[in-house]
Design a protein around this motif. Structure first.
Motif, PDB file in Angstrom:
ATOM      1  N   PRO A 126      -8.928   6.967   1.733  1.00 23.47           N
ATOM      2  CA  PRO A 126      -7.897   6.122   1.116  1.00 23.47           C
ATOM      3  C   PRO A 126      -8.514   4.976   0.330  1.00 23.47           C
ATOM      4  N   PRO A 127      -7.851   4.525  -0.712  1.00 23.05           N
ATOM      5  CA  PRO A 127      -8.378   3.421  -1.526  1.00 23.05           C
ATOM      6  C   PRO A 127      -8.185   2.081  -0.845  1.00 23.05           C
ATOM      7  N   LEU A 128      -9.087   1.164  -1.142  1.00 25.33           N
ATOM      8  CA  LEU A 128      -8.961  -0.210  -0.672  1.00 25.33           C
ATOM      9  C   LEU A 128      -8.094  -0.979  -1.664  1.00 25.33           C
ATOM     10  N   GLU A 129      -7.002  -1.537  -1.172  1.00 23.49           N
ATOM     11  CA  GLU A 129      -6.017  -2.170  -2.044  1.00 23.49           C
ATOM     12  C   GLU A 129      -6.010  -3.681  -1.821  1.00 23.49           C
ATOM     13  N   MET A 130      -5.838  -4.421  -2.906  1.00 24.79           N
ATOM     14  CA  MET A 130      -5.624  -5.867  -2.848  1.00 24.79           C
ATOM     15  C   MET A 130      -4.200  -6.109  -3.334  1.00 24.79           C
ATOM     16  N   ARG A 131      -3.282  -6.330  -2.379  1.00 26.49           N
ATOM     17  CA  ARG A 131      -1.855  -6.416  -2.692  1.00 26.49           C
ATOM     18  C   ARG A 131      -1.400  -7.881  -2.693  1.00 26.49           C
ATOM     19  N   ARG A 132      -0.491  -8.157  -3.598  1.00 29.96           N
ATOM     20  CA  ARG A 132       0.020  -9.520  -3.755  1.00 29.96           C
ATOM     21  C   ARG A 132       1.174  -9.762  -2.798  1.00 29.96           C
ATOM     22  N   LEU A 133       1.179 -10.948  -2.195  1.00 26.23           N
ATOM     23  CA  LEU A 133       2.261 -11.341  -1.286  1.00 26.23           C
ATOM     24  C   LEU A 133       3.333 -12.092  -2.067  1.00 26.23           C
ATOM     25  N   SER A 134       4.569 -11.815  -1.754  1.00 27.17           N
ATOM     26  CA  SER A 134       5.697 -12.497  -2.400  1.00 27.17           C
ATOM     27  C   SER A 134       6.624 -13.047  -1.329  1.00 27.17           C
ATOM     28  N   HIS A 135       7.448 -14.002  -1.742  1.00 25.55           N
ATOM     29  CA  HIS A 135       8.404 -14.639  -0.839  1.00 25.55           C
ATOM     30  C   HIS A 135       9.775 -14.626  -1.505  1.00 25.55           C
ATOM     31  N   PRO A 136      10.847 -14.329  -0.748  1.00 25.24           N
ATOM     32  CA  PRO A 136      12.168 -14.222  -1.382  1.00 25.24           C
ATOM     33  C   PRO A 136      12.681 -15.524  -1.976  1.00 25.24           C
ATOM     34  N   THR A 137      12.190 -16.668  -1.513  1.00 23.43           N
ATOM     35  CA  THR A 137      12.692 -17.947  -2.022  1.00 23.43           C
ATOM     36  C   THR A 137      11.659 -18.675  -2.885  1.00 23.43           C
TER      37      THR A 137
ATOM     38  N   THR B 219       8.612 -18.381  -6.204  1.00 26.18           N
ATOM     39  CA  THR B 219       8.152 -17.638  -7.365  1.00 26.18           C
ATOM     40  C   THR B 219       6.622 -17.614  -7.384  1.00 26.18           C
ATOM     41  N   GLY B 220       6.083 -16.564  -7.973  1.00 18.97           N
ATOM     42  CA  GLY B 220       4.639 -16.477  -8.062  1.00 18.97           C
ATOM     43  C   GLY B 220       4.018 -15.895  -6.815  1.00 18.97           C
ATOM     44  N   SER B 221       2.729 -15.724  -6.881  1.00 16.33           N
ATOM     45  CA  SER B 221       1.989 -15.134  -5.767  1.00 16.33           C
ATOM     46  C   SER B 221       1.842 -16.138  -4.630  1.00 16.33           C
ATOM     47  N   GLN B 222       2.010 -15.645  -3.406  1.00 20.85           N
ATOM     48  CA  GLN B 222       1.839 -16.470  -2.218  1.00 20.85           C
ATOM     49  C   GLN B 222       0.514 -16.180  -1.509  1.00 20.85           C
ATOM     50  N   GLY B 223      -0.302 -15.367  -2.163  1.00 19.57           N
ATOM     51  CA  GLY B 223      -1.591 -15.010  -1.596  1.00 19.57           C
ATOM     52  C   GLY B 223      -1.871 -13.539  -1.824  1.00 19.57           C
ATOM     53  N   LEU B 224      -3.018 -13.091  -1.351  1.00 19.27           N
ATOM     54  CA  LEU B 224      -3.430 -11.695  -1.468  1.00 19.27           C
ATOM     55  C   LEU B 224      -3.844 -11.185  -0.101  1.00 19.27           C
ATOM     56  N   VAL B 225      -3.601  -9.882   0.132  1.00 19.88           N
ATOM     57  CA  VAL B 225      -4.029  -9.256   1.362  1.00 19.88           C
ATOM     58  C   VAL B 225      -4.732  -7.951   1.007  1.00 19.88           C
ATOM     59  N   GLU B 226      -5.892  -7.750   1.620  1.00 22.11           N
ATOM     60  CA  GLU B 226      -6.713  -6.570   1.364  1.00 22.11           C
ATOM     61  C   GLU B 226      -6.520  -5.585   2.515  1.00 22.11           C
ATOM     62  N   LEU B 227      -6.169  -4.318   2.178  1.00 22.13           N
ATOM     63  CA  LEU B 227      -5.854  -3.335   3.210  1.00 22.13           C
ATOM     64  C   LEU B 227      -6.091  -1.929   2.679  1.00 22.13           C
ATOM     65  N   PHE B 228      -6.025  -0.954   3.570  1.00 23.81           N
ATOM     66  CA  PHE B 228      -5.949   0.455   3.173  1.00 23.81           C
ATOM     67  C   PHE B 228      -5.071   1.182   4.178  1.00 23.81           C
ATOM     68  N   VAL B 229      -4.370   2.257   3.690  1.00 29.22           N
ATOM     69  CA  VAL B 229      -3.371   2.994   4.459  1.00 29.22           C
ATOM     70  C   VAL B 229      -3.806   4.448   4.553  1.00 29.22           C
ATOM     71  N   GLU B 230      -3.750   4.990   5.760  1.00 29.62           N
ATOM     72  CA  GLU B 230      -4.040   6.407   6.002  1.00 29.62           C
ATOM     73  C   GLU B 230      -2.783   7.076   6.566  1.00 29.62           C
ATOM     74  N   ILE B 231      -2.497   8.297   6.079  1.00 30.70           N
ATOM     75  CA  ILE B 231      -1.329   9.056   6.524  1.00 30.70           C
ATOM     76  C   ILE B 231      -1.811  10.449   6.935  1.00 30.70           C
ATOM     77  N   PHE B 232      -1.461  10.870   8.150  1.00 25.81           N
ATOM     78  CA  PHE B 232      -1.889  12.172   8.675  1.00 25.81           C
ATOM     79  C   PHE B 232      -0.683  12.896   9.266  1.00 25.81           C
ATOM     80  N   GLU B 233      -0.739  14.233   9.216  1.00 24.91           N
ATOM     81  CA  GLU B 233       0.250  15.031   9.949  1.00 24.91           C
ATOM     82  C   GLU B 233      -0.063  14.945  11.431  1.00 24.91           C
ATOM     83  N   GLU B 234       0.989  14.803  12.211  1.00 23.65           N
ATOM     84  CA  GLU B 234       0.779  14.630  13.638  1.00 23.65           C
ATOM     85  C   GLU B 234       0.196  15.873  14.280  1.00 23.65           C
ATOM     86  N   ASP B 235       0.499  17.038  13.714  1.00 21.65           N
ATOM     87  CA  ASP B 235      -0.004  18.297  14.296  1.00 21.65           C
ATOM     88  C   ASP B 235      -1.449  18.553  13.909  1.00 21.65           C
ATOM     89  N   GLY B 236      -1.930  17.866  12.842  1.00 23.08           N
ATOM     90  CA  GLY B 236      -3.287  18.114  12.383  1.00 23.08           C
ATOM     91  C   GLY B 236      -4.314  17.291  13.146  1.00 23.08           C
TER      92      GLY B 236
END
Length: 573
Positions: free
Chosen positions: A188-199, A201-218
């Motif tokens: 999976p790719p390493l992502e730098m995603r922007r944080l937002s707030h409903p109230t 405007t603009g970026s509230q920070g950045l968070v670096e993460l990666f997501v993996e998805i697997f079939e439960e039977d595999g």
């Protein structure tokens, strides 16, 4: 009304109550008829607005469109999957505490469910760039609830935690994507995603993460070994040797010079740190030089986002404010990265003998940069750093020779060094600086040291000029005094009639005839007085004078007289 007419006569209260009940019942019937009519109108409008597609103009095949309809309506067969989300770190978080920092932690939620992962116990204290290094794993079904929300909250002890910002990831969009399954399912790719707030405007920070998805039977692979980089406590040793070319700030051509070194940086938590230390003072330093041989010791942690050392030279003043001579900034980020690399690549880690870095010994100029005096000072021990003043532009205000060593604290404790010139004095050994000292046994020398060479030079020039002027004035006064005294005396004598003019000087004429000398016309006493009277007139003894009467003697007589011992000839015009 009909019901009221059929009943027995009633009192006013009962009649009014019964009338209200009948009116409410009639109004309800009217509302039911109205609602029915509205439903019929809406059904008619839907029937009229039905779209009949023309298959020849369709952009999607009928079979694919049917699959999409089943997907939207939830009629497709669902897949049981495992979602694994790894949060690495945050960056540039919005500060929410009064200290200008925050205590962030992560919470993972799946919209449409009550699933929530993450706890305030994992919060990182007082930072705007937290290192999380946390992995969250859960199971779900797709199609189904697919909006995974990653929230970053600020922990408040004794109060409600505040939301810093959030980012949403669509799991279905990834699971049913051919590109994701082909390129990113295994790695999976390493992502730098922007944080937002409903109230906000603009970026509230950045968070670096990666997501993996697997079939439960595999076959689900094991977790990545994610852990934060090692935090290394380091010791930095700064040796300040000497200075040259310093601009003089005192009126006597001297400086009470000292050097201040300030360490400033931003650590891995994005927290600013600073520490300032200074050398001792070289009092009465002249010839634009100063000697220190002083060691400054700092301690901080690696890695750092940024670090630098600000070097400033000052002239210390006891009464008025200290004068700034010049300053320079030395970047330390590359040195810190080199030390981290050496520790990471060494099997022995922080105890490796190679785990140390030193500032490059490339000088700021040629070996003639300091002139002949720099050559006479001997070999350099460190790096010459030029100093500049903000108000002087590119004009150099002096140079300071320094050396910087950086090593882990574990190694520094094995071979410690003293601060300043204290023991243990090594790596390198710093001798006592060469400085002028004041002595009561030499008051003139002490006074010259305090006043400075330029002041003494000016003082000597002024003193000599004043002495010459005073001597000339004294001679002029004495001459004028004698002149005016004689003049006044003569004037008084003339006024009183006692003035006697000085005698006229005698005249002597020597006449040379036929190449031989003859004496004639000795006009000493035209009245024919004898030699004694003439001698007394000249203030001479009689046998010391060569006298004669007018018209007397020939050349032979004159020559005979001239050969007389002790005789003198007075010739006048």
């Amino acid at each position: 009304h009909d019901e009221l007419l059929d009943d027995e006569p009633l009192d006013a209260a009962r009649g009014l109550k019964k009338f209200k009940g009948a009116a409410t019942k009639a109004l309800g019937k009217v509302n039911v008829l109205k609602a029915k009519k509205q439903r019929e109108m809406r059904a008619l409008m839907r029937e009229d607005s039905k779209f009949v597609p023309v298959e020849s103009m369709a952009s999607v095949k009928k079979e694919d469109f049917a699959d999409l309809q089943r997907l939207v309506s939830g009629q497709m067969d669902s897949s049981r999957i495992t979602v694994r989300t790894t949060i690495i770190r945050g960056k540039n978080m919005r500060p929410l505490d009064l200290s200008g920092l925050c205590d962030p932690y992560v919470r993972i939620e799946l919209e449409g469910t009550k699933k929530s992962y993450g706890s305030f116990k994992d919060h990182v204290k007082e930072t705007l760039a937290p290192w999380f290094y946390k992995t969250y794993e859960f199971q779900t079904e797709l199609p189904g609830p697919s909006q995974m929300v990653c929230k970053v909250l600020d922990y408040d002890k004794g109060g409600k935690d505040d939301l810093i910002g959030s980012t949403t990831i669509d799991l279905e969009d990834r699971w049913f994507s051919d590109k994701w399954n082909a390129d990113f399912a295994a790695l999976p790719p390493l992502e730098m995603r922007r944080l937002s707030h409903p109230t906000a405007t603009g970026s509230q920070g950045l968070v670096e993460l990666f997501v993996e998805i697997f079939e439960e039977d595999g076959a689900i692979p094991r977790l990545f070994d994610v852990k934060p980089p090692e935090v290394i406590e380091v010791e930095m040793r700064v040796c300040v040797f000497k200075a040259r070319g310093l601009v003089n700030k005192d009126f006597g051509g001297t400086n009470d010079a000292f050097v201040k070194c300030g360490l400033v940086g931003i650590d891995h938590k994005q927290t600013r740190f600073s520490e300032t230390r200074e050398t001792d003072t070289h009092y009465f330093s002249d010839e634009h030089k100063a000697s220190f041989n002083y060691r400054l010791v700092y301690r901080f942690t690696l890695p750092v986002l940024k670090a630098k050392l600000r070097i400033s030279a000052f002239d210390r003043d006891m009464i008025i404010s200290t004068d700034s001579i010049g300053e320079a900034v030395i970047p330390l980020t590359s040195m810190c990265q080199d030390l981290m690399r050496l520790v990471r690549n060494s099997p022995e880690g922080v105890l490796s003998p190679k785990a140390a870095v030193e500032m490059s010994l490339k000088t700021s100029g040629s070996f003639l940069a300091g002139g002949l005096s720099a050559l006479l000072d001997g070999a350099d021990s460190g790096v010459w750093v030029p100093l500049y003043h903000p108000s002087k532009g590119a004009v150099k205000q002096g140079e300071v020779e320094i050396r910087i060593d950086m090593l882990p604290v574990s190694r520094a404790e094995i071979r410690p060094v003293g601060k300043g010139r204290n023991q243990p004095n090594r790596d390198p050994e710093l001798p006592e600086p060469i400085r002028k000292k004041l002595s009561l046994l030499d008051p003139l020398g002490a006074l010259a040291t305090i006043l400075g060479p330029e002041f003494m030079r000016k003082f000597l020039i002024i003193t000599i000029c004043m002495a010459c002027t005073g001597g000339a004035g004294y001679l002029a006064v004495m001459f004028a005094n004698d002149f005016f005294s004689a003049y006044v005396t003569m004037w008084v004598q003339k006024a009183s009639g006692t003035y006697v003019p000085p005698p006229s000087p005698p005249s002597t004429t020597v006449i040379y005839q036929n190449g031989s000398s003859s004496l004639g016309d000795f006009d000493l006493d035209r009245s024919g007085a004898n030699a004694s009277a003439s001698a007394s007139l000249l203030g001479l003894e009689e046998d010391d004078a060569l006298l004669g009467r007018a018209g007397g003697g020939d050349a032979g007589d004159a020559l005979a007289l001239a050969s007389t011992p002790g005789a003198r000839l007075f010739a006048a015009g």
